[in-house]
Design an enzyme around this catalytic site. Structure first.
Site, short mmCIF file in Angstrom:
data_model
loop_
_atom_site.label_atom_id
_atom_site.label_comp_id
_atom_site.label_asym_id
_atom_site.label_seq_id
_atom_site.Cartn_x
_atom_site.Cartn_y
_atom_site.Cartn_z
N GLU A 1 39.07 24.32 57.37
CA GLU A 1 38.60 25.56 58.00
C GLU A 1 37.59 25.28 59.11
OE1 GLU A 1 39.89 26.68 53.83
OE2 GLU A 1 38.59 25.12 54.68
N PHE B 1 36.60 34.79 41.12
CA PHE B 1 37.15 33.52 41.62
C PHE B 1 37.14 33.51 43.15
CE2 PHE B 1 40.93 31.02 42.99
CZ PHE B 1 40.46 29.77 42.60
N GLN B 2 36.56 32.47 43.71
CA GLN B 2 36.44 32.26 45.15
C GLN B 2 35.75 33.43 45.85
OE1 GLN B 2 40.26 30.94 46.80
NE2 GLN B 2 39.73 28.84 46.28
N LYS C 1 40.64 42.00 49.68
CA LYS C 1 42.09 41.90 49.54
C LYS C 1 42.73 43.27 49.35
CE LYS C 1 45.62 39.18 47.12
NZ LYS C 1 45.84 38.11 46.11
N MET D 1 23.06 7.39 68.15
CA MET D 1 21.88 8.13 68.58
C MET D 1 20.76 8.02 67.55
SD MET D 1 20.76 9.82 71.16
CE MET D 1 21.98 10.77 72.06
#
Length: 561
Positions: A61, A123-124, A173, A490
């Protein structure tokens, strides 16, 4: 009466109405209704001879977010990515914050657990609205399905208007499954924001205000344009170049402003600041009038604000964000508005203005000659600056460059020749390692006919190395140049300078990653390791001219700074 359609269908239709041609995203349970809508929308497009929306599936993602950012940075259009709830959304926090910090317009659509489950640790589930509200330009949680369509349209309007930035729309959803009518129009009423945007759109430099500006310019002997990324965001590069040329004023650029002027222009001082050109920083020391255009005096430019531009008797500041004026440096002349419109107004008002600044330009030309960018040209080891000089000889500024973050990013900013705006895409304010490769993918999708080259480091590219497969999956002709110094260069440079060479956690010489084999495993037919200095020019030529994706790893001097 309009036939009811699902919330997912409404989302996809609204995206199509906004001109979205590409969505970068990774699916999951909470966003599946909308992904199904994309499938059915594209199926209908193919049946009816319309162009479908391309869905690009990355490895992660975060990659999707940086692809959307690369798309947006290279075009000025709103980039779009779409992910599921929970970890899908939290993996998107970094690109959202990155886009806010660099004023990049993207819209992120996240799936969320059903409204009845919100707050139950389902969930999630993740508190997306709370997380994103602190790091996005704006965030929405759609709890009223009747407002879904208007929210999507408003998200695009907010992302691209005023000071651009990312907008997040979190959609449960059950809202995606809800059935309702598609209106084909309408946005949310955001009175305070709408008024600010109208004020900016209507803001012009009045003749009286322009006179005050030119009075200060007339009193100056050593004026300097200090320009930032807002010049590119507003599409003001042409106006800036005309302004600089018309009045003979040199230009120093921030990292985000690179490309606003042609780096080969005699009036260009290239980049100023911590890793900028010495002569650009000396110009700041010596100038008597700073003209700041869409730049914000950040700490990498003005580390000690009170000591910055010590001889400047006046500072003019043009910015689209009122909050930036006076935030770091007080301005003797200020204008809140679009940089393109403001420069147009000043160009028109300055038709009768004339002053000779040639002595100042001669002084700066001598500074360029006495304090150029340079490096150890006699070393038998490959110097990264030499690699980029050879790359310039092949590309000649005719490409879109992306970078990761680290030494390679600063070497690219110092040495790569740039002709055009939106041709140098880099993570400026956030400094996000792993940005370069997915940003190049997004830029290539947006600009299929242009050469896109990702200049990366071995530490930075590791962060999103999985996106090599995305390049192959979609048969993109992205070129990837990795400058390998076996470590986080760096960090190591700072450890060398300030921590008595205690290289804690920054040495990667024991890591066993074979980048060439990794590229080959992901389908790169051109994958080369370059370790001999004499081979650099020819191998780079073949790399750029190769008709398709290409990967090159250059083993550079580990101690180059």
């Amino acid at each position: 009466m309009t036939q009811p359609i699902s919330g997912g269908d409404i989302i996809v239709r609204a995206l199509a109405d906004e001109g979205v041609d590409t969505i970068f995203g990774y699916s999951g349970g909470a966003i599946l209704p909308t992904y199904d809508s994309i499938f059915r929308f594209n199926e209908d497009c193919e049946k009816n001879g319309r162009k479908p929306i391309q869905l690009v599936v990355p490895a992660c993602e975060q990659g999707a977010g940086f692809m959307a950012a690369g798309y947006a940075r290279s075009t000025g259009k709103v980039g779009v990515f779409m992910v599921t709830s929970g970890p899908g959304a939290t993996n998107s926090v970094t690109p959202i914050r990155d886009c806010t910090a660099d004023s990049v317009p993207v819209v992120l659509i996240t799936g969320q657990v059903p409204r009845a489950a919100l707050g139950s640790d389902a969930f999630q589930e993740a508190p997306v609205f709370s997380l994103m509200s602190t790091c996005a330009k704006h965030a929405f949680l759609v709890t009223d399905p009747e407002e879904l369509e208007a929210t999507i349209r408003s998200a695009f309007e907010i992302a691209r208007s005023g000071r651009p930035g990312p907008v997040v729309v979190d959609i449960p959803k059950d809202v995606q499954n809800w059935m309702g009518a598609y209106q084909g129009k309408g946005k949310l009423t955001l009175r305070g924001y709408d008024q600010r945007v109208r004020d900016i759109q209507n803001s012009r430099v009045t003749p009286e205000h322009a006179k005050a500006f030119f009075d200060q310019l007339a009193a100056s002997e050593r004026p300097l344009l200090y320009v930032g990324g807002g010049v590119i965001n507003s599409g003001a590069a042409d106006e800036l170049r005309k302004f600089s040329t018309k009045f003979g004023i040199p230009v120093a650029s921030t990292l985000m402003g690179l490309g606003a002027v042609d780096s080969a222009d005699p009036l260009s001082l290239q980049m100023l600041g911590m890793h900028g050109a010495a002569y650009a920083n000396y110009a700041v020391e010596d100038c008597d009038f700073v003209i700041a255009v869409a730049s914000r005096f950040d700490d990498r430019v003005a580390g000690k604000p009170k000591e910055w531009a010590p001889r400047a008797k006046a500072i003019a500041h043009i910015d689209i964000d009122f909050a930036e004026l006076g935030k770091v440096k007080a301005a003797s002349w200020g204008h809140v508005g679009d940089a393109k419109a403001a420069l147009k107004d000043l160009l028109a008002a300055g038709n009768g203005f004339s002053k000779d600044f040639s002595a100042w330009r001669s002084h700066l030309d001598k500074l360029k000659k006495d304090h150029p960018h340079n490096y150890d040209r006699s070393s038998e080891l490959i110097q990264p600056q030499y690699v980029l000089e050879c790359l310039n000889e092949v590309v000649r500024g005719d490409a879109i460059f992306t970078t990761g973050v680290g030494q390679h990013q600063m070497w690219a900013a110092q040495y790569v020749s740039l002709k055009n705006p939106r041709s140098f895409l880099t993570s400026g304010s956030m400094g996000t390692m792993g940005f370069g490769l997915p940003a190049a993918i997004g830029a290539q999708f947006a600009n299929p006919d242009k050469t896109v080259i990702n200049i990366d480091g071995d530490g930075s590219i590791r962060m999103n190395l999985g996106e090599l497969e995305t390049v192959t999956t979609y048969n993109l002709p992205v070129k990837i140049l990795v400058l390998n110094n076996s470590g986080d260069g760096m960090v190591r440079q700072w450890q060398r300078l300030f921590f008595a060479e205690r290289f804690c956690g920054s040495d990667k010489s024991l890591h066993k990653k074979d980048f060439v084999k990794a590229a080959e495993a992901d389908g790169f037919e051109f994958a080369v390791r370059l370790s001999e200095k004499a081979d650099v020019p020819e191998v780079l030529r073949r790399f750029v001219e190769y008709p398709g994706r290409a990967f090159i790893e250059v083993v550079i001097d580990q101690n180059a700074c």
